[in-house]
Design an enzyme around this catalytic site. Structure first.
Site, mmCIF file in Angstrom:
data_model
loop_
_atom_site.group_PDB
_atom_site.id
_atom_site.type_symbol
_atom_site.label_atom_id
_atom_site.label_comp_id
_atom_site.label_asym_id
_atom_site.label_seq_id
_atom_site.Cartn_x
_atom_site.Cartn_y
_atom_site.Cartn_z
ATOM 1 C CE LYS A 171 -1.512 2.856 2.775
ATOM 2 N NZ LYS A 171 -1.308 4.021 1.900
ATOM 3 C CD GLU A 246 13.919 1.224 8.507
ATOM 4 O OE1 GLU A 246 14.552 2.213 8.919
ATOM 5 O OE2 GLU A 246 14.310 0.061 8.646
ATOM 6 C CB CYS A 280 13.513 9.842 7.201
ATOM 7 S SG CYS A 280 14.360 8.725 6.076
ATOM 8 C CD GLU A 380 10.583 13.541 10.233
ATOM 9 O OE1 GLU A 380 9.447 13.121 10.501
ATOM 10 O OE2 GLU A 380 11.451 12.829 9.706
#
Ligand code: NAD
Length: 477
Positions: A171, A246, A280, A380
């Site tokens: 997905k 992750e 990331c 972030e």
């Protein structure tokens, strides 16, 4: 506009169970480029059933058979390489040059890295105590990927699943589904047996959660935000699946005064801005030794001023838009928080760059005099936004670097090799880059703490998809 409303299930492009359209927008023009379907639990059921059936035979194929299929996939990927790069320019807004040299290139690198690792993999070994250890595919895998390095994440999950004899349901992110559908076409052409690979588009709350909860899924491999990673883990808990994650990062970049400042600071700022800051592992917190602080600030300011945004369909080193309106709003809110909390704005700031009223473009932004407790140092941002923080001693630099809930990457810039290794050993992060050392294909990629628990790429990446079986024989008479 492309009609991409079908899903790839059991080797065919099939109609979704229910009509639920979503338009895929070009982030530079805000115009729709395709329509996809958002899948439901019914579509996920169909895909999982196909993968479960296929596992009965694919799970028993030989390593050589799977290697041959992966080699074919690699040849097809290389042939359709430009198409892949152009797709990511259109749906992600990655500038043409960057798309070709980085976003599409990682698809080749990871596939080759896994092929090399598979050739070295020992599926059976004798332990020193006489027992036999066997490694077997874990089964049916649910794979959920983000939009920021879309084909990178797909390759890091789909390839090890197929390499180890697992079957899977992918997905992809609903913001960048087209590269995933192109990847599905390549897998189809490579001749993988029906049901081995399936693709269902959809959002996290419906298709994603249905996958995580599914009783016939043996493992979930997830890349995305820490928030969604926690949701996947909770949804998977009732059926005791393996979950590899992750997740996000807020990576420190420690710049000591003895580094080659001009070279290392320039490269660091550009790396933070690469992919519009949507990586990331981006070095987003630059920790600078006080004695070199004003020099570093001056270099960063110059590099920041020279950075330009531009049309992603043009060649060049410019920065593209963010992927979506939602990301634009998030990044704006954090830039405003930086100003509000009293950081010194060196370059950029709130609002769109001049001449870019259409598209999700933001100004490349650098803050100095940031305190590690500010939101721009803790959260972030996922935009081209750098926070510069001063430090006085090596010990203090390590403490600030580790003072984060994340632990994905870390960066060290110094002319002193002994210090580089000493500091690297103390950093609580899955990957440490010293003086620009790049991540190489085949090495494990993943983080400590809330950056996740998996390691993707190469041998470690294959092991995530393998079960371990011990075979005990009676003692020899
Ligand atoms: P996101 O978490 O919003 O979405 C990622 C994927 O998860 C999408 O496919 C989404 O549909 C799905 N999803 C969302 N909620 C879900 C739920 N409750 N259950 C199941 N699936 C769900 O993240 P994003 O905005 O697409 O990507 C950016 C994030 O990904 C950043 O935090 C970034 O750091 C992280 N990321 C991490 C790595 C890594 O290797 N550590 C690599 C790339 C991106």
């Amino acid at each position: 506009m492309l009609d991409k409303r079908k899903f790839y299930i059991n080797g065919e492009w099939v109609e979704p169970a229910a009509q639920n359209d979503l338009y895929v927008l070009n982030p530079a023009t805000e115009k729709p480029i395709a329509v996809i379907s958002l899948g439901t639990a019914v579509d996920i059921d169909r895909a999982v059933a196909a993968a479960k059936k296929a596992f009965e035979t694919y799970g028993r194929t030989s390593l050589e058979e799977r290697l041959a299929l992966l080699e074919k996939l690699l040849a097809i990927y290389k042939r359709r390489y430009d198409e892949m790069a152009d797709t990511m320019t259109a749906e992600l807004g990655a500038p043409k040059t960057m798309s070709r040299e980085q976003q599409a290139d990682v698809g080749v690198g990871h596939l080759q890295g896994y092929i090399d690792a598979l050739k070295r993999l020992k599926l059976r070994e004798k332990l020193s105590n006489g027992d036999t250890l066997m490694r077997e595919p874990i089964g049916v895998c649910g794979l959920i990927t983000p939009w920021n390095w879309p084909v990178n994440q797909i390759a890091l999950k789909v390839v090890p699943a197929l390499a180890t004899g697992c079957t899977c349901v992918l997905k992809p992110s609903e913001f960048t589904p087209l590269n995933a559908m192109l990847y599905a076409e390549m897998i189809d052409e490579a001749g993988f047996p029906r049901g081995v690979f399936n693709l269902v588009n959809g959002d996290g709350l419906h298709a994603g959660a249905a996958l995580s909860k599914h009783k016939d899924i043996d493992m979930m491999s997830f890349t995305g935000s820490t928030r969604a990673g926690i949701a996947v883990s909770k949804d998977a808990a009732d059926t005791v699946k393996r979950v590899t994650l992750e997740l996000g990062g807020k990576s420190p970049n420690i710049v000591f005064a003895d580094a080659d400042l001009e070279e290392r600071v320039t490269a660091s700022v550009l790396e933070c801005f690469n992919n519009s800051g949507q990586s990331c592992d981006a070095p987003t917190r630059m920790l600078v030794e006080r004695s070199a602080y004003e020099d570093v600030v001056a270099i960063a300011r110059r590099v920041g001023r020279e950075a330009t945004v531009g049309d992603p369909t043009r060649e060049g080193a410019h920065i593209g838009p963010l992927v979506s309106h939602i990301q634009f709003e998030r990044v704006q809110a954090l830039i405003e928080a930086g100003v509000g909390e009293g950081a010194r704005l060196l370059v950029g700031g709130p609002g769109k760059p001049e001449g870019f009223e259409t598209g999700y473009f933001v100004k490349p932004t650098i803050f100095a005099d940031v305190d590690n407790s500010m939101r721009i140092a803790r959260e972030e941002v996922f935009g081209p936004v750098l926070a510069i923080i001063p430090f006085d001693t090596e010990e203090e630099a390590i403490a600030i670097a580790n003072d984060t809930s994340y632990g994905l990457a870390a960066y060290v810039q110094t002319g002193n090799q002994e210090r580089a290794e000493r500091v690297a050993a103390r950093l609580r992060a899955g990957m440490v880059h010293i003086n620009g050392g790049p991540h190489r294909y085949g090495s494990p990629f993943g983080g400590y703490k809330q950056s996740g628990n998996g390691r993707e790429g190469g041998t470690f990446g294959l092991e995530d998809f393998l079960e371990v079986k011990t075979v005990h024989l009676p003692d020899a008479a």
